[in-house]
Design a protein around this motif. Structure first.
Motif, PDB file in Angstrom:
ATOM      1  N   THR A 194      54.026  16.092 -62.004  1.00 61.36           N
ATOM      2  CA  THR A 194      53.679  17.310 -62.739  1.00 61.36           C
ATOM      3  C   THR A 194      54.996  17.815 -63.331  1.00 61.36           C
ATOM      4  OG1 THR A 194      53.819  18.432 -60.587  1.00 61.36           O
ATOM      5  CG2 THR A 194      51.626  17.968 -61.437  1.00 61.36           C
ATOM      6  N   SER A 195      55.345  17.279 -64.485  1.00 58.19           N
ATOM      7  CA  SER A 195      56.697  17.446 -65.027  1.00 58.19           C
ATOM      8  C   SER A 195      56.969  18.847 -65.560  1.00 58.19           C
ATOM      9  CB  SER A 195      56.934  16.429 -66.143  1.00 58.19           C
ATOM     10  OG  SER A 195      55.986  16.601 -67.181  1.00 58.19           O
ATOM     11  N   HIS A 196      55.958  19.496 -66.098  1.00 59.87           N
ATOM     12  CA  HIS A 196      56.196  20.786 -66.750  1.00 59.87           C
ATOM     13  C   HIS A 196      56.367  21.916 -65.747  1.00 59.87           C
ATOM     14  CE1 HIS A 196      55.039  24.151 -69.664  1.00 59.87           C
ATOM     15  NE2 HIS A 196      56.202  23.690 -70.031  1.00 59.87           N
ATOM     16  N   ASP A 250      50.521  14.760 -65.133  1.00 63.13           N
ATOM     17  CA  ASP A 250      49.499  15.793 -64.979  1.00 63.13           C
ATOM     18  C   ASP A 250      50.080  17.101 -65.510  1.00 63.13           C
ATOM     19  OD1 ASP A 250      47.739  17.747 -64.155  1.00 63.13           O
ATOM     20  OD2 ASP A 250      47.650  17.101 -62.066  1.00 63.13           O
ATOM     21  N   ASP A 251      49.571  17.532 -66.661  1.00 66.66           N
ATOM     22  CA  ASP A 251      50.094  18.750 -67.302  1.00 66.66           C
ATOM     23  C   ASP A 251      49.064  19.861 -67.175  1.00 66.66           C
ATOM     24  OD1 ASP A 251      52.081  20.118 -68.541  1.00 66.66           O
ATOM     25  OD2 ASP A 251      52.035  18.986 -70.400  1.00 66.66           O
ATOM     26  N   TYR A 252      48.857  20.303 -65.945  1.00 67.57           N
ATOM     27  CA  TYR A 252      47.716  21.155 -65.623  1.00 67.57           C
ATOM     28  C   TYR A 252      47.778  22.559 -66.229  1.00 67.57           C
ATOM     29  CZ  TYR A 252      50.821  23.020 -61.997  1.00 67.57           C
ATOM     30  OH  TYR A 252      51.881  23.594 -61.321  1.00 67.57           O
ATOM     31  N   ASP A 253      48.966  23.062 -66.568  1.00 65.25           N
ATOM     32  CA  ASP A 253      49.017  24.424 -67.146  1.00 65.25           C
ATOM     33  C   ASP A 253      50.092  24.541 -68.231  1.00 65.25           C
ATOM     34  OD1 ASP A 253      51.282  24.364 -65.613  1.00 65.25           O
ATOM     35  OD2 ASP A 253      50.790  26.103 -64.371  1.00 65.25           O
ATOM     36  N   TYR A 254      50.151  23.538 -69.098  1.00 62.76           N
ATOM     37  CA  TYR A 254      51.179  23.501 -70.144  1.00 62.76           C
ATOM     38  C   TYR A 254      51.141  24.747 -71.033  1.00 62.76           C
ATOM     39  CZ  TYR A 254      53.831  21.949 -74.221  1.00 62.76           C
ATOM     40  OH  TYR A 254      54.746  21.861 -75.233  1.00 62.76           O
ATOM     41  N   ASP A 255      49.946  25.234 -71.336  1.00 62.00           N
ATOM     42  CA  ASP A 255      49.814  26.331 -72.311  1.00 62.00           C
ATOM     43  C   ASP A 255      50.358  27.662 -71.810  1.00 62.00           C
ATOM     44  OD1 ASP A 255      48.375  25.101 -74.607  1.00 62.00           O
ATOM     45  OD2 ASP A 255      46.878  24.673 -73.075  1.00 62.00           O
ATOM     46  N   PHE A 256      50.693  27.743 -70.533  1.00 61.68           N
ATOM     47  CA  PHE A 256      51.110  29.034 -69.979  1.00 61.68           C
ATOM     48  C   PHE A 256      52.597  29.002 -69.635  1.00 61.68           C
ATOM     49  CE2 PHE A 256      46.596  28.443 -69.238  1.00 61.68           C
ATOM     50  CZ  PHE A 256      46.094  29.587 -69.843  1.00 61.68           C
ATOM     51  N   HIS A 257      53.401  29.333 -70.632  1.00 62.60           N
ATOM     52  CA  HIS A 257      54.851  29.386 -70.482  1.00 62.60           C
ATOM     53  C   HIS A 257      55.308  30.716 -71.081  1.00 62.60           C
ATOM     54  CE1 HIS A 257      58.369  27.036 -69.310  1.00 62.60           C
ATOM     55  NE2 HIS A 257      59.010  27.627 -70.287  1.00 62.60           N
ATOM     56  N   LEU A 284      58.839  32.104 -71.296  1.00 63.29           N
ATOM     57  CA  LEU A 284      60.186  32.402 -71.768  1.00 63.29           C
ATOM     58  C   LEU A 284      60.417  31.879 -73.178  1.00 63.29           C
ATOM     59  CD1 LEU A 284      62.310  31.824 -68.540  1.00 63.29           C
ATOM     60  CD2 LEU A 284      61.403  33.951 -69.478  1.00 63.29           C
ATOM     61  N   SER A 285      60.635  30.587 -73.298  1.00 64.28           N
ATOM     62  CA  SER A 285      60.856  30.002 -74.610  1.00 64.28           C
ATOM     63  C   SER A 285      59.829  28.913 -74.822  1.00 64.28           C
ATOM     64  CB  SER A 285      62.270  29.412 -74.678  1.00 64.28           C
ATOM     65  OG  SER A 285      62.462  28.476 -73.634  1.00 64.28           O
ATOM     66  N   LYS A 286      60.001  28.125 -75.854  1.00 68.24           N
ATOM     67  CA  LYS A 286      59.062  27.043 -76.101  1.00 68.24           C
ATOM     68  C   LYS A 286      59.120  26.061 -74.948  1.00 68.24           C
ATOM     69  CE  LYS A 286      57.578  23.743 -79.603  1.00 68.24           C
ATOM     70  NZ  LYS A 286      57.822  23.159 -80.933  1.00 68.24           N
ATOM     71  N   PRO A 313      58.748  32.514 -61.759  1.00 68.81           N
ATOM     72  CA  PRO A 313      58.471  31.272 -62.471  1.00 68.81           C
ATOM     73  C   PRO A 313      58.545  31.458 -63.988  1.00 68.81           C
ATOM     74  CG  PRO A 313      56.428  32.245 -61.714  1.00 68.81           C
ATOM     75  CD  PRO A 313      57.527  33.096 -61.143  1.00 68.81           C
ATOM     76  N   ASP A 314      59.004  30.416 -64.678  1.00 69.93           N
ATOM     77  CA  ASP A 314      59.051  30.461 -66.139  1.00 69.93           C
ATOM     78  C   ASP A 314      57.661  30.375 -66.756  1.00 69.93           C
ATOM     79  OD1 ASP A 314      61.777  30.573 -65.983  1.00 69.93           O
ATOM     80  OD2 ASP A 314      62.080  28.423 -66.325  1.00 69.93           O
ATOM     81  N   GLY A 315      56.731  29.811 -66.019  1.00 69.09           N
ATOM     82  CA  GLY A 315      55.374  29.656 -66.536  1.00 69.09           C
ATOM     83  C   GLY A 315      54.398  29.435 -65.412  1.00 69.09           C
TER      84      GLY A 315
END
Length: 489
Positions: A270-272, A303-310, A312-314, A420-422
């Motif tokens: 879960t990299s993100h 597994d990018d389970y919550d990528y859309d929720f960040h 701070l920055s892109k 957390p950042d996201g």
């Protein structure tokens, strides 16, 4: 025989089931139980009608039903008999002499093995307050727009097509919209043929485990990786190895050490936002992980389970966006976008792998919910999902800030955490002296759910830590929840 049937048969006039079916079903049960053996002659319809105090026509109907089902046979001029072709059944002992058969609906008569890796409680919504695993607030979801889109899919267009069988890979329209959405937001270069629609990430992991792993294969996961993924790997017969996680994500040096010792088939990551700690995989480690994948030939399941929720920055782009060798399979879900009840996820990969996994999907789930998939495609096409995400990110960021501030004020003597950042949860480490299992039990008595930390053991070192989700609670609910924990501690 008349006296026997009189004692064993009962009739409920005015019941939901017609009387003739009541009689037929009860006689069939007596035959199956061995009480009425093959060849036994039944009373005449007239005798049985008088005994049961029903019209003779009802008994005739009951016998006709049993004759049609093969339980009885009739010989003109000789009467009606229990069918002789039926096997002779020993009369069962009374139930009170066989306590093991008291309830066959609860205990099977055959043996089977239970697997310890499947022994995980199913999380269900139930309490008024919840600091959960990191779920969305369904109260923010565009439910009216989704309802209109779903209704439109039900009523408009060719009914044979829209209500019939569809592509095992999922709605082509949704795959088109997903492809455009993922390419725009995540830097991917997909086509609809690169996407398989699933019922959430868990189905994607199941298909990969079933279709790409063999018994004895080695799978590597982060320490304390998502139990749902590990269950699937173990079920496929793979051996799961773990590597440490620090503030920069997976320890890729430890990963390479494992690669030197034995072949690695797949690495799950879960990299993100690492699950459960929420840390991101640092850029240099991302590059190293991709190089190791090519060097040692292992699949990367991202597994990018919550990528859309960040907040701070892109956010960092997925590994799948920089994968010239075709080693990355990328999965995600709209569960976190709307709510867990809407089971729409996606699996992205090379076309040949998607075709291969779609064949496995077909034998467990012929296709998904085409109505829901096309409704989701409509919301993506019209930009409704995108607007909902922008709104949700603003709201969840405010809730994250409030929640972290509340914890700093009220729980600083009991717990430690990083903002957390996201994502939708805060990885919280409690003082080792605090019994999290007991705390979770006490919280339930106050109508508050929190995890008990049992699933979050990094390698073999208990961290006494849990994920506390903030996104699904309003500011008032967050204040009340933190207050309950403070009072309990």
């Amino acid at each position: 025989m008349v006296n026997l049937l009189t004692a064993l048969l009962s009739v409920e006039k005015g019941g939901k089931l017609p009387v003739y079916l009541q009689i037929a079903n009860q006689i069939a049960v007596l035959v199956r139980a061995g009480t009425l053996q093959p060849g036994y002659k039944l009373p005449s319809t007239r005798q049985l009608a008088v005994t049961l105090q029903v019209h003779r026509r009802i008994i005739v109907q009951a016998f006709e039903e049993l004759l049609a089902q093969g339980w009885l046979e009739s010989h003109v001029g000789n009467g009606t008999f229990v069918a002789r072709h039926l096997p002779e059944i020993q009369i069962r002992k009374p139930i009170d002499e066989r306590p093991e058969t008291l309830n066959a609906l609860k205990k099977a008569g055959f043996s089977f093995e239970t697997a310890s890796h499947l022994n995980k409680p199913v999380l269900k919504s139930g309490t008024r307050l919840h600091l959960d695993d990191g779920f969305p607030d369904a109260r923010l979801a565009p439910l009216e727009a989704l309802s209109r889109a779903y209704r439109s899919q039900l009523l408009n267009g060719n009914s044979y097509v829209r209500l019939g069988y569809g592509d095992t890979k999922g709605s082509y329209w949704l795959r088109q919209e997903f492809s455009a959405y993922l390419n725009e937001t995540r830097g991917l270069k997909t086509k609809p043929e690169n996407i398989l629609i699933t019922r959430g990430v868990i189905m994607g992991v199941f298909l990969i485990s079933t279709g790409l792993l063999q018994p004895g294969d080695h799978v590597v996961a982060d320490a304390a990786a998502w139990h749902g993924a590990n269950m699937n790997f173990v079920q496929a017969g793979a051996k799961v190895l773990h590597v440490p996680v620090d503030e920069s994500g997976m320890d890729v040096n430890a990963l390479e050490d494992l690669c030197k010792k034995q072949p690695i088939r797949l690495v799950y990551i879960t990299s993100h936002h690492h699950y459960p700690t929420t840390v991101a995989l640092r850029a240099d480690r991302r590059l190293t992980l991709m190089e190791l994948s090519v060097k040692y030939g292992f699949i990367i399941l991202e597994d990018d389970y919550d990528y859309d929720f960040h907040y701070l920055s892109k956010p960092l782009l997925p590994l799948a966006g920089s994968d010239p060798a075709g080693m990355v399979l990328y999965c995600g879900s709209f569960t976190k976008t709307i709510s867990p009840a809407f089971r729409v996820g996606y699996l992205v990969g090379p076309e040949d792998v998607i075709d291969h996994l779609a064949a496995y999907r077909r034998i467990v789930d012929r296709q998904g919910d085409q109505m829901l998939e096309n409704a989701m495609a409509e919301l993506l096409h019209n930009g409704i999902i995108q607007r909902h995400l922008r709104k949700s990110v603003r709201v969840y960021r405010q809730r994250r800030d409030l929640f972290c501030e509340l914890m700093k004020i009220h729980l600083q003597d009991y717990a430690d955490f990083q903002v957390p950042d996201g994502g939708m949860a805060v990885w919280t480490r409690f003082d080792p002296a605090i019994d999290l299992v007991r705390l979770a039990e006490k919280a339930l008595t106050r109508d508050l759910y929190i995890a008990n930390g049992a699933a979050n053991t990094l390698l073999e070192q208990p961290r006494n830590a849990v994920r506390l989700g903030f996104a699904s609670s309003t500011p008032e609910e967050l204040e009340e929840s933190v207050g309950i924990i403070r009072n309990l501690l």
